[in-house]
Motif scaffolding. Structure first.
Motif, PDB file in Angstrom:
ATOM      1  N   GLY A 279       0.672  -1.165  -0.100  1.00 30.19           N
ATOM      2  CA  GLY A 279      -0.123  -0.041   0.100  1.00 30.19           C
ATOM      3  C   GLY A 279       0.992   1.538   0.094  1.00 30.19           C
ATOM      4  O   GLY A 279       2.151   1.538  -0.703  1.00 30.19           O
ATOM      5  N   ASN A 280       0.758   1.725   0.815  1.00 27.33           N
ATOM      6  CA  ASN A 280       1.347   3.115   1.360  1.00 27.33           C
ATOM      7  C   ASN A 280       2.559   3.161   1.756  1.00 27.33           C
ATOM      8  O   ASN A 280       3.216   3.981   2.135  1.00 27.33           O
ATOM      9  N   ASP A 281       2.578   2.181   2.910  1.00 26.39           N
ATOM     10  CA  ASP A 281       4.007   1.337   3.240  1.00 26.39           C
ATOM     11  C   ASP A 281       4.921   1.320   3.187  1.00 26.39           C
ATOM     12  O   ASP A 281       4.915   0.035   1.965  1.00 26.39           O
ATOM     13  N   ILE A 282       5.653   1.669   3.921  1.00 28.91           N
ATOM     14  CA  ILE A 282       7.109   0.815   3.176  1.00 28.91           C
ATOM     15  C   ILE A 282       7.833  -0.219   4.119  1.00 28.91           C
ATOM     16  O   ILE A 282       8.103   0.292   5.715  1.00 28.91           O
ATOM     17  N   HIS A 283       8.094  -1.209   4.055  1.00 26.39           N
ATOM     18  CA  HIS A 283       8.970  -2.522   4.811  1.00 26.39           C
ATOM     19  C   HIS A 283      10.218  -2.688   4.455  1.00 26.39           C
ATOM     20  O   HIS A 283      10.726  -3.074   3.231  1.00 26.39           O
ATOM     21  N   VAL A 284      10.704  -3.175   5.251  1.00 28.99           N
ATOM     22  CA  VAL A 284      12.192  -2.619   5.401  1.00 28.99           C
ATOM     23  C   VAL A 284      13.251  -4.111   6.303  1.00 28.99           C
ATOM     24  O   VAL A 284      12.347  -3.932   7.579  1.00 28.99           O
ATOM     25  N   THR A 285      14.107  -4.999   5.807  1.00 35.07           N
ATOM     26  CA  THR A 285      14.803  -5.361   7.092  1.00 35.07           C
ATOM     27  C   THR A 285      16.476  -5.418   7.275  1.00 35.07           C
ATOM     28  O   THR A 285      16.586  -5.140   6.550  1.00 35.07           O
ATOM     29  N   VAL A 286      16.542  -4.856   8.289  1.00 32.16           N
ATOM     30  CA  VAL A 286      18.280  -4.603   8.634  1.00 32.16           C
ATOM     31  C   VAL A 286      18.556  -5.710   9.479  1.00 32.16           C
ATOM     32  O   VAL A 286      18.022  -6.101  10.901  1.00 32.16           O
ATOM     33  N   PRO A 287      19.978  -5.860   9.584  1.00 29.34           N
ATOM     34  CA  PRO A 287      20.024  -6.990  10.815  1.00 29.34           C
ATOM     35  C   PRO A 287      21.451  -6.084  11.356  1.00 29.34           C
ATOM     36  O   PRO A 287      21.701  -5.091  11.326  1.00 29.34           O
ATOM     37  N   VAL A 288      21.057  -6.430  12.530  1.00 33.38           N
ATOM     38  CA  VAL A 288      21.835  -6.324  14.063  1.00 33.38           C
ATOM     39  C   VAL A 288      22.522  -7.507  14.540  1.00 33.38           C
ATOM     40  O   VAL A 288      22.317  -8.847  14.286  1.00 33.38           O
ATOM     41  N   ARG A 322       9.521  -5.132  15.103  1.00 37.88           N
ATOM     42  CA  ARG A 322       8.907  -4.385  14.621  1.00 37.88           C
ATOM     43  C   ARG A 322       9.234  -3.083  15.135  1.00 37.88           C
ATOM     44  O   ARG A 322       8.700  -2.990  15.763  1.00 37.88           O
ATOM     45  N   PHE A 323       9.617  -2.228  14.274  1.00 41.80           N
ATOM     46  CA  PHE A 323       8.970  -0.745  14.430  1.00 41.80           C
ATOM     47  C   PHE A 323       8.281   0.063  13.957  1.00 41.80           C
ATOM     48  O   PHE A 323       8.968   0.244  12.597  1.00 41.80           O
ATOM     49  N   ARG A 324       8.256   1.521  14.010  1.00 40.02           N
ATOM     50  CA  ARG A 324       7.612   1.950  13.253  1.00 40.02           C
ATOM     51  C   ARG A 324       8.032   3.312  13.012  1.00 40.02           C
ATOM     52  O   ARG A 324       8.158   3.753  13.829  1.00 40.02           O
ATOM     53  N   ILE A 325       8.360   3.731  11.969  1.00 45.60           N
ATOM     54  CA  ILE A 325       8.978   5.408  11.657  1.00 45.60           C
ATOM     55  C   ILE A 325       7.950   6.454  10.646  1.00 45.60           C
ATOM     56  O   ILE A 325       7.570   5.878   9.851  1.00 45.60           O
ATOM     57  N   ARG A 326       6.701   6.660  11.650  1.00 40.88           N
ATOM     58  CA  ARG A 326       6.153   7.095  10.995  1.00 40.88           C
ATOM     59  C   ARG A 326       6.585   8.642   9.700  1.00 40.88           C
ATOM     60  O   ARG A 326       7.329   9.115  10.216  1.00 40.88           O
ATOM     61  N   GLY A 327       5.492   8.431   8.736  1.00 36.34           N
ATOM     62  CA  GLY A 327       5.103  10.069   8.046  1.00 36.34           C
ATOM     63  C   GLY A 327       6.550   9.279   6.779  1.00 36.34           C
ATOM     64  O   GLY A 327       6.499  10.316   6.168  1.00 36.34           O
ATOM     65  N   GLN A 328       7.181   8.117   6.640  1.00 38.25           N
ATOM     66  CA  GLN A 328       8.662   7.856   6.089  1.00 38.25           C
ATOM     67  C   GLN A 328       8.259   7.122   5.218  1.00 38.25           C
ATOM     68  O   GLN A 328       8.838   6.555   4.454  1.00 38.25           O
ATOM     69  N   GLY A 329       6.291   6.802   4.812  1.00 39.06           N
ATOM     70  CA  GLY A 329       6.629   5.685   3.553  1.00 39.06           C
ATOM     71  C   GLY A 329       6.198   6.499   2.186  1.00 39.06           C
ATOM     72  O   GLY A 329       6.275   7.906   1.836  1.00 39.06           O
ATOM     73  N   ILE A 330       5.032   6.419   1.522  1.00 38.46           N
ATOM     74  CA  ILE A 330       4.704   6.791   0.115  1.00 38.46           C
ATOM     75  C   ILE A 330       3.469   7.797   0.430  1.00 38.46           C
ATOM     76  O   ILE A 330       2.481   7.618   0.943  1.00 38.46           O
ATOM     77  N   ASP A 338       3.903   5.009   6.204  1.00 31.90           N
ATOM     78  CA  ASP A 338       4.461   4.585   7.308  1.00 31.90           C
ATOM     79  C   ASP A 338       5.714   4.194   7.028  1.00 31.90           C
ATOM     80  O   ASP A 338       5.655   3.314   5.932  1.00 31.90           O
ATOM     81  N   GLN A 339       6.959   3.844   7.078  1.00 34.81           N
ATOM     82  CA  GLN A 339       8.186   3.011   7.351  1.00 34.81           C
ATOM     83  C   GLN A 339       7.599   1.775   8.461  1.00 34.81           C
ATOM     84  O   GLN A 339       8.243   2.345   9.254  1.00 34.81           O
ATOM     85  N   PHE A 340       8.708   0.179   8.611  1.00 26.56           N
ATOM     86  CA  PHE A 340       8.307  -0.563   8.746  1.00 26.56           C
ATOM     87  C   PHE A 340       9.579  -0.948   9.072  1.00 26.56           C
ATOM     88  O   PHE A 340       9.913  -1.715   8.331  1.00 26.56           O
ATOM     89  N   VAL A 341      10.421  -1.344  10.647  1.00 28.27           N
ATOM     90  CA  VAL A 341      11.405  -2.239  10.247  1.00 28.27           C
ATOM     91  C   VAL A 341      11.967  -3.362  11.379  1.00 28.27           C
ATOM     92  O   VAL A 341      11.446  -2.635  12.220  1.00 28.27           O
ATOM     93  N   GLU A 342      11.644  -3.963  10.544  1.00 27.85           N
ATOM     94  CA  GLU A 342      12.116  -5.490  10.857  1.00 27.85           C
ATOM     95  C   GLU A 342      13.401  -5.484  11.373  1.00 27.85           C
ATOM     96  O   GLU A 342      14.490  -5.759  10.822  1.00 27.85           O
TER      97      GLU A 342
END
Length: 370
Positions: A279-288, A322-330, A338-342
């Protein structure tokens, strides 16, 4: 063999699943090869030319082709051959027939009518003056980031243009014209059997009723040439696969001064190696690493806007959190996602003996079992 008996795909030598461009190339090649002007003393070539023209008339039209494919699945129906003027051997005249008369067949009468009925009603609808050009539909691949934030992409659209050499007439410049012998100047031929006839545009003269003494070498007598039109297409921010944009007047040119058609672009978004969209949300996977997850950390995460956002990872964070970064989607139609970071916790594949001993001591002091 007749209209319904003929395998148009076999006539053009193409696969039934061939695309429009393949059909067009096959037709142009065979039309040049079997054109009566190139084979003046070969009646078989003339018949072959008519078959090629008839096949192209149906397969080049998406609607006619779809309906022909439906009829083709039913097998041959045994209609008779083609004769100029619409008469049958042994009869004085042909009887007018429309497949609309087959009303008792339900939907099949509509199919037959759309493909084969070329009677007076259709001729009356055919414009004699300026005609608008055909619309052109084309699919364009768009990079993920351009689709998300907007931009421009270069496009090379295959399109049919009126031949500049002959002005769309199909005849060589300065050539003389004569009445078409196949249709006797009427522009149509009829396929008849059993007391009825079905009229179709004459394939020899392409419905003109006359033929050039010498065909145009640039277009092979077709009146049109295939070209690639290069242009830049503006991509609105937030488009997704399947989104369309219409460019007015950028389609095929009209005939006799008619307005050009439109170019309809369908976007196909190319996947990104890091970002993915829902949809308008962006999803990313970040390694730690394990220490960052256990003790907590701060990480920098890229966004589609080209900025990096600092994200705080609390101590004891579990894999898959997962973390949400608000307002960083499309942003699309006034709404921004929003952008979701897993987080993906990476475990070392190997440890030194000293590291293993330290891990054992830590596990024992924490009451862990292994």
């Amino acid at each position: 063999m007749t209209t319904t008996d003929k395998d148009y795909y076999a006539i053009l030598g193409v696969d039934p699943k061939a695309d429009a461009e393949t059909i067009k190339k096959a037709y142009r090649k065979l039309a040049k090869q079997y054109h009566p002007d190139a084979n003046p003393n070969n009646p078989k070539a003339s018949e072959r030319f008519k078959d090629v023209g008839e096949a192209n008339a149906v397969l080049s039209d998406p609607k006619k082709r779809a309906r022909y494919d439906q009829v083709r699945k039913l097998g041959a129906f045994g209609f008779g051959g083609a004769r100029p003027g619409g008469t049958r051997p042994g009869t004085q005249q042909s009887t007018s027939f429309s497949f609309e008369d087959l009303g008792g067949l339900g939907g099949f009468s509509d199919i037959f009518t759309s493909i084969f009925d070329r009677g007076k009603k259709e001729e009356a609808r055919k414009p004699s003056g300026p005609a608008r050009g055909e619309n052109v539909e084309y699919t364009v691949e768009v990079p993920f980031m351009v689709a998300a934030t907007g931009g421009k992409v270069p496009v090379s659209v295959p399109i049919n243009e009126e031949c500049a050499t002959c002005g769309g007439t199909g005849g060589a410049p300065g050539t003389t014209w004569k009445q078409c012998e196949e249709c006797r100047g009427s522009g149509t031929v009829s396929f008849g059997q059993g007391g009825f006839a079905v009229s179709r545009p004459c394939p020899a003269c392409v419905g003109r009723g006359r033929r050039a003494e010498k065909i145009c070498g640039a277009c092979g007598g077709d009146g049109k040439v295939h070209q690639n039109r290069k242009l830049e297409v503006t991509v609105p921010a937030g488009v997704d696969t399947g989104s369309k944009v219409r460019l007015t007047g950028r389609g095929e040119r009209g005939t006799k001064g008619g307005a050009p058609g439109d170019l309809i672009i369908t976007f196909k978004v190319v996947p990104h190696r890091f970002f993915r969209r829902e949809g308008n949300d962006i999803h990313v996977t970040v390694p730690v690493n394990l220490v960052q997850a256990m003790l907590g950390s701060r990480i920098r995460v890229s966004t589609i806007a080209g900025r990096k956002v600092v994200l705080r990872v609390p101590p004891g964070t579990q894999p898959g959190t997962r973390f949400r970064i608000r307002g960083q989607g499309i942003s699309r139609e006034g709404r921004r996602g929003d952008q979701f970071v897993e987080l993906k916790v990476e475990v070392p594949e190997s440890l030194t003996e000293e590291q293993q001993e330290q891990m054992r001591e830590f596990a024992e002091s924490s009451g862990m079992k292994w």
